[in-house]
Scaffold this motif. Structure first.
Motif, PDB file in Angstrom:
ATOM      1  N   ASP A  81       0.829  -1.198   0.000  1.00 35.62           N
ATOM      2  CA  ASP A  81       0.000   0.000   0.000  1.00 35.62           C
ATOM      3  C   ASP A  81       0.868   1.254   0.000  1.00 35.62           C
ATOM      4  OD1 ASP A  81       0.695   0.765   2.670  1.00 35.62           O
ATOM      5  OD2 ASP A  81      -0.699  -0.735   3.419  1.00 35.62           O
ATOM      6  N   PHE A  82       0.207   2.397  -0.175  1.00 35.61           N
ATOM      7  CA  PHE A  82       0.917   3.670  -0.320  1.00 35.61           C
ATOM      8  C   PHE A  82       1.759   4.010   0.898  1.00 35.61           C
ATOM      9  CE2 PHE A  82       0.964   8.298   0.373  1.00 35.61           C
ATOM     10  CZ  PHE A  82       1.625   8.717  -0.776  1.00 35.61           C
ATOM     11  N   VAL A  83       1.183   3.849   2.086  1.00 33.52           N
ATOM     12  CA  VAL A  83       1.906   4.255   3.296  1.00 33.52           C
ATOM     13  C   VAL A  83       3.101   3.339   3.541  1.00 33.52           C
ATOM     14  CG1 VAL A  83       1.714   4.684   5.772  1.00 33.52           C
ATOM     15  CG2 VAL A  83      -0.196   5.203   4.260  1.00 33.52           C
ATOM     16  N   THR A  84       2.942   2.049   3.237  1.00 27.82           N
ATOM     17  CA  THR A  84       4.078   1.132   3.385  1.00 27.82           C
ATOM     18  C   THR A  84       5.201   1.523   2.429  1.00 27.82           C
ATOM     19  OG1 THR A  84       2.600  -0.663   4.028  1.00 27.82           O
ATOM     20  CG2 THR A  84       4.800  -1.261   3.307  1.00 27.82           C
ATOM     21  N   GLY A  85       4.833   1.862   1.177  1.00 28.35           N
ATOM     22  CA  GLY A  85       5.842   2.317   0.234  1.00 28.35           C
ATOM     23  C   GLY A  85       6.506   3.599   0.678  1.00 28.35           C
ATOM     24  N   LEU A  86       5.712   4.484   1.269  1.00 28.14           N
ATOM     25  CA  LEU A  86       6.247   5.749   1.771  1.00 28.14           C
ATOM     26  C   LEU A  86       7.236   5.504   2.904  1.00 28.14           C
ATOM     27  CD1 LEU A  86       5.823   8.796   1.274  1.00 28.14           C
ATOM     28  CD2 LEU A  86       4.086   8.761   3.056  1.00 28.14           C
ATOM     29  N   ALA A  87       6.863   4.624   3.820  1.00 25.89           N
ATOM     30  CA  ALA A  87       7.759   4.301   4.931  1.00 25.89           C
ATOM     31  C   ALA A  87       9.004   3.587   4.434  1.00 25.89           C
ATOM     32  CB  ALA A  87       7.016   3.436   5.947  1.00 25.89           C
ATOM     33  N   ASP A  88       8.819   2.744   3.423  1.00 22.54           N
ATOM     34  CA  ASP A  88       9.940   1.984   2.877  1.00 22.54           C
ATOM     35  C   ASP A  88      11.014   2.908   2.317  1.00 22.54           C
ATOM     36  OD1 ASP A  88      11.235  -0.429   2.118  1.00 22.54           O
ATOM     37  OD2 ASP A  88      10.588  -0.074   0.058  1.00 22.54           O
ATOM     38  N   LYS A  89      10.567   3.990   1.667  1.00 24.30           N
ATOM     39  CA  LYS A  89      11.548   4.861   1.025  1.00 24.30           C
ATOM     40  C   LYS A  89      11.968   6.040   1.880  1.00 24.30           C
ATOM     41  CE  LYS A  89      12.685   7.066  -3.328  1.00 24.30           C
ATOM     42  NZ  LYS A  89      12.311   7.255  -4.759  1.00 24.30           N
ATOM     43  N   LEU A 161       7.440  16.387   3.910  1.00 24.32           N
ATOM     44  CA  LEU A 161       7.901  16.132   2.552  1.00 24.32           C
ATOM     45  C   LEU A 161       7.206  17.046   1.550  1.00 24.32           C
ATOM     46  CD1 LEU A 161       7.988  12.220   2.500  1.00 24.32           C
ATOM     47  CD2 LEU A 161       9.942  13.776   2.580  1.00 24.32           C
ATOM     48  N   GLU A 162       7.989  17.607   0.644  1.00 28.54           N
ATOM     49  CA  GLU A 162       7.447  18.418  -0.452  1.00 28.54           C
ATOM     50  C   GLU A 162       7.491  17.663  -1.775  1.00 28.54           C
ATOM     51  OE1 GLU A 162       9.464  22.136  -0.613  1.00 28.54           O
ATOM     52  OE2 GLU A 162       8.921  22.721   1.433  1.00 28.54           O
ATOM     53  N   ILE A 163       8.426  16.736  -1.917  1.00 29.37           N
ATOM     54  CA  ILE A 163       8.554  15.927  -3.127  1.00 29.37           C
ATOM     55  C   ILE A 163       8.585  14.459  -2.731  1.00 29.37           C
ATOM     56  CG2 ILE A 163       9.994  15.384  -5.136  1.00 29.37           C
ATOM     57  CD1 ILE A 163      11.138  18.200  -4.976  1.00 29.37           C
ATOM     58  N   ILE A 164       7.681  13.675  -3.290  1.00 24.80           N
ATOM     59  CA  ILE A 164       7.661  12.237  -3.034  1.00 24.80           C
ATOM     60  C   ILE A 164       7.716  11.509  -4.368  1.00 24.80           C
ATOM     61  CG2 ILE A 164       6.264  10.297  -2.216  1.00 24.80           C
ATOM     62  CD1 ILE A 164       5.176  12.077  -0.032  1.00 24.80           C
ATOM     63  N   SER A 165       8.713  10.656  -4.515  1.00 22.29           N
ATOM     64  CA  SER A 165       8.877   9.882  -5.747  1.00 22.29           C
ATOM     65  C   SER A 165       8.805   8.400  -5.406  1.00 22.29           C
ATOM     66  CB  SER A 165      10.224  10.213  -6.414  1.00 22.29           C
ATOM     67  OG  SER A 165      10.388   9.491  -7.610  1.00 22.29           O
ATOM     68  N   LEU A 178      -4.279   9.641   5.117  1.00 24.47           N
ATOM     69  CA  LEU A 178      -3.028  10.374   5.267  1.00 24.47           C
ATOM     70  C   LEU A 178      -3.156  11.763   4.658  1.00 24.47           C
ATOM     71  CD1 LEU A 178      -0.111  10.039   6.296  1.00 24.47           C
ATOM     72  CD2 LEU A 178       0.525   9.341   3.986  1.00 24.47           C
ATOM     73  N   VAL A 179      -2.797  12.772   5.438  1.00 25.38           N
ATOM     74  CA  VAL A 179      -2.856  14.162   4.981  1.00 25.38           C
ATOM     75  C   VAL A 179      -1.435  14.701   4.890  1.00 25.38           C
ATOM     76  CG1 VAL A 179      -3.679  16.482   5.497  1.00 25.38           C
ATOM     77  CG2 VAL A 179      -5.119  14.503   6.029  1.00 25.38           C
ATOM     78  N   LEU A 180      -1.056  15.164   3.695  1.00 27.56           N
ATOM     79  CA  LEU A 180       0.286  15.704   3.470  1.00 27.56           C
ATOM     80  C   LEU A 180       0.144  17.130   2.947  1.00 27.56           C
ATOM     81  CD1 LEU A 180       1.890  12.566   1.736  1.00 27.56           C
ATOM     82  CD2 LEU A 180       2.064  13.237   4.144  1.00 27.56           C
ATOM     83  N   ASP A 181       0.110  18.079   3.864  1.00 23.69           N
ATOM     84  CA  ASP A 181      -0.205  19.459   3.505  1.00 23.69           C
ATOM     85  C   ASP A 181       0.914  20.164   2.747  1.00 23.69           C
ATOM     86  OD1 ASP A 181      -2.724  19.389   4.592  1.00 23.69           O
ATOM     87  OD2 ASP A 181      -2.040  19.974   6.597  1.00 23.69           O
ATOM     88  N   ARG A 182       2.154  19.702   2.919  1.00 25.56           N
ATOM     89  CA  ARG A 182       3.272  20.388   2.276  1.00 25.56           C
ATOM     90  C   ARG A 182       3.668  19.756   0.940  1.00 25.56           C
ATOM     91  NH1 ARG A 182       7.573  22.018   7.072  1.00 25.56           N
ATOM     92  NH2 ARG A 182       6.061  23.091   8.439  1.00 25.56           N
ATOM     93  N   LEU A 183       3.033  18.658   0.602  1.00 26.79           N
ATOM     94  CA  LEU A 183       3.420  17.922  -0.606  1.00 26.79           C
ATOM     95  C   LEU A 183       3.092  18.738  -1.859  1.00 26.79           C
ATOM     96  CD1 LEU A 183       4.551  15.270  -1.705  1.00 26.79           C
ATOM     97  CD2 LEU A 183       2.218  14.386  -1.763  1.00 26.79           C
ATOM     98  N   VAL A 184       4.105  18.898  -2.736  1.00 27.67           N
ATOM     99  CA  VAL A 184       3.961  19.660  -3.980  1.00 27.67           C
ATOM    100  C   VAL A 184       4.032  18.747  -5.195  1.00 27.67           C
ATOM    101  CG1 VAL A 184       4.969  21.466  -5.430  1.00 27.67           C
ATOM    102  CG2 VAL A 184       4.892  21.754  -2.936  1.00 27.67           C
ATOM    103  N   THR A 185       4.939  17.771  -5.163  1.00 20.77           N
ATOM    104  CA  THR A 185       5.155  16.879  -6.309  1.00 20.77           C
ATOM    105  C   THR A 185       5.049  15.430  -5.871  1.00 20.77           C
ATOM    106  OG1 THR A 185       6.607  18.476  -7.412  1.00 20.77           O
ATOM    107  CG2 THR A 185       6.787  16.186  -8.109  1.00 20.77           C
ATOM    108  N   LEU A 186       4.220  14.645  -6.572  1.00 22.45           N
ATOM    109  CA  LEU A 186       4.028  13.239  -6.246  1.00 22.45           C
ATOM    110  C   LEU A 186       4.128  12.401  -7.517  1.00 22.45           C
ATOM    111  CD1 LEU A 186       3.253  10.943  -4.314  1.00 22.45           C
ATOM    112  CD2 LEU A 186       0.839  11.518  -4.718  1.00 22.45           C
ATOM    113  N   ASP A 187       5.068  11.464  -7.521  1.00 18.34           N
ATOM    114  CA  ASP A 187       5.269  10.562  -8.661  1.00 18.34           C
ATOM    115  C   ASP A 187       4.871   9.146  -8.238  1.00 18.34           C
ATOM    116  OD1 ASP A 187       6.056   9.040 -10.812  1.00 18.34           O
ATOM    117  OD2 ASP A 187       8.089   9.859 -10.935  1.00 18.34           O
ATOM    118  N   LEU A 188       3.759   8.669  -8.781  1.00 15.49           N
ATOM    119  CA  LEU A 188       3.285   7.309  -8.520  1.00 15.49           C
ATOM    120  C   LEU A 188       3.268   6.488  -9.798  1.00 15.49           C
ATOM    121  CD1 LEU A 188       0.268   8.046  -6.127  1.00 15.49           C
ATOM    122  CD2 LEU A 188       2.531   7.181  -5.496  1.00 15.49           C
TER     123      LEU A 188
END
Length: 552
Positions: A81-89, A161-165, A178-188
């Protein structure tokens, strides 16, 4: 694990889509999957075994395979899932700029991280077990070295995080809380998402997101449930190779009304999707639109409308099946577009070039190679021989550069200098003034003489704008007279100095032929085919010989 049709999997690091779930005679009493590989070369069949069709592949290619459900290759194939991938990286990162270090929770399982935002540190003990003395798991791993203070710190890092790849991370499930208020760029891109509705519900929580890449995820038969969400911050949206359907595109336009950069490449779109093309006009701020590798046969005129033309400056529509032989009479000049990529289409005559210049009079950058008219052009290699002449390919490049508007400064990524343009124009004009014949005009100068660009050149180099038309009229008059001479035995030779008379003999019969001295052998044989053989023979079916009077 249960599998479903259109589910996305990653097998041996190759993406694929489930097309069939069931048994096949080759493996009796064993459940198997029929899959289609994104990389078509991995396939072994088109979904058919022993003349029995189990599923269909794209364009009936051999991009399909079968695999047993109990195969070890399917372990972890459904992803995380997304959060697991986020934690992984990013679990161990503290930079807050999208460049976090190795994760604190390296996991390949399919269980959610428990949604980090859902942990309540007041209700549990710190350490490895919760208040009920149960082991706490993140993904498929036990919390081995973190208390909840550390987990809260990790969660805090996510919020900074402002950039998540997270491209190619085998992520298949989004997070809804999950709420990410500072996120500007997201690559999925190139993950395992197949439900666009749930992905967009997650994106809505990222209020300041400006750039989103979902390319490579397949949203086949996925339907957006419009809950009235509006996300006003998103500017750039990439959805290439997503197989997104018409309805979903319409919903996306409503959800993200302020998009400036939209990529819909590789989605089998065509002029049949007229509703989509018209609704794209609703994106009043759209500046760049990419629709490469689709199935368009004409330019998307529905997009090039008056209400839409004030913003779009870049149109990338290479590798379709487009020709520009005709354009709507009421189509206005699309004078804001400055960059056009129309490579790899079906442009094959000069009228299309003139039409292109009429539609886009302010182009500064043009990519047009790999069309039938220009298989491979590079104006930087244009050279003359010792006599100052250009070869045929170079002449085509010169015609292209001269016929395009004066603002064009980059052709196929090569810069055009003002001096080069002036030299090409002078050469072109000198050849125009020398012309005596338009019968072999592969450049269709008559059509060009009706364009604004021709009038511009006439003003610049003091040419009579009617020069080409007059030359054409003169030539037509000559042709009519010649036809009259060849169909009767009488008639005045108004163009005596330009006409040659030949006596053609065939099977003891003879006939005089009147023709212009600049006629080719092919043209002469065409007349013979018409007058002597009544068009029953082509010019390839006979030969002609010229008899000289030889005095012994």
């Amino acid at each position: 694990m249960e599998y479903r049709i259109n589910q996305r999997l990653s097998i041996s690091d190759e993406l694929c889509t489930v097309k069939y779930v069931g048994e096949i005679p080759n493996w009796p009493n064993e459940l198997c999957l029929g899959i289609e590989w994104d990389n078509h070369s991995r396939g072994k069949n088109n979904g058919t075994l022993d003349d029995v069709r189990y599923f269909f592949t794209t364009d009936d290619l051999n991009s399909g395979s079968f695999i047993k459900v109990n195969s070890k290759k399917l372990q972890g194939a459904s992803g995380i899932d997304f959060v697991t991938g986020l934690a992984d990286k990013y679990g161990g990162g503290n930079s807050g700029n999208g460049s976090g270090g190795t994760g604190a929770t390296r996991t390949t399982g399919t269980t959610s991280i428990g949604e980090l935002s859902g942990f309540n540190t007041n209700d549990v003990f710190s350490g490895k077990k919760d208040a009920n003395n149960k082991e706490i798991k993140i993904g498929s791993k036990i919390v081995e070295s973190y208390g909840f203070d550390k987990l809260d710190e990790i969660q805090s890092n996510f919020h900074n995080l402002e950039i998540i790849s997270l491209d190619k991370m085998k992520i298949g499930l989004p997070s809804q809380s999950l709420v990410l208020d500072r996120l500007v760029t997201l690559d999925l891109s190139f993950n395992l998402f197949d439900d666009l509705n749930s992905v967009l519900k997650m994106i809505i929580n990222f209020k300041n997101l400006k750039n989103l890449n979902l390319s490579g995820n397949k949203f086949i038969n996925s339907t957006i449930i419009n809950h009235g969400y509006i996300h006003t911050s998103l500017k750039q949206l990439q959805m290439a190779k997503t197989m997104i359907n018409d309805i979903n595109i319409l919903c996306i336009i409503q959800i993200f009304p302020n998009i400036t950069d939209l990529d819909l490449s590789f989605n089998d779109l065509s002029e049949k999707s007229i509703t989509i093309l018209q609704k794209i006009n609703k994106l009043k701020n759209l500046e760049k639109l990419e629709m490469s590798f689709n199935k368009f046969k004409i330019l998307p005129f529905s997009i090039l409308s008056t209400s839409f033309k004030n913003k779009l400056t870049r149109l990338i529509i290479n590798d379709n099946n487009i020709n520009i032989n005709s354009i709507p009479i009421d189509l206005e000049n699309f004078d804001k577009l400055v960059e056009l990529d129309i490579r790899g289409n079906l442009i094959q005559n000069w009228k299309e070039i003139d039409n292109l210049n009429k539609i886009f009079p302010q182009l500064t950058k043009l990519r047009i190679n790999d069309n039938p008219l220009f298989p491979n052009i590079d104006h930087s290699n244009v050279k003359t021989d010792q006599s100052g002449n250009f070869n045929t390919l170079d002449l085509s490049i010169i015609h292209l550069l001269v016929r395009c508007n004066k603002n064009l400064s980059v052709l196929n990524r090569t810069k055009i200098t003002n001096k080069e343009r002036e030299n090409y124009e002078l050469f072109f004009i000198s050849k125009i003034k020398q012309r005596k014949d338009l019968t072999k005009d592969e450049y269709d100068l008559v059509n060009f003489s009706n364009t604004n660009r021709w009038l511009e050149l006439c003003r610049l180099y003091d040419i009579n704008p009617n020069f080409i038309q007059k030359l054409q009229q003169q030539q037509q008059q000559q042709e009519q007279e010649l036809e009259s001479l060849n169909s009767s035995t009488s008639g005045k030779l108004l163009w005596k100095s330009s006409i040659l008379t030949l006596f053609i003999s065939y099977k003891d019969k003879g006939q005089n032929f009147h023709l212009f001295k600049n006629y080719t052998i092919g043209k002469l044989k065409g007349l013979i085919s018409l007058k002597i053989f009544n068009s029953t023979r082509t010019i390839l079916d006979f030969k002609i010989y010229y008899l000289l009077n030889v005095v012994d």
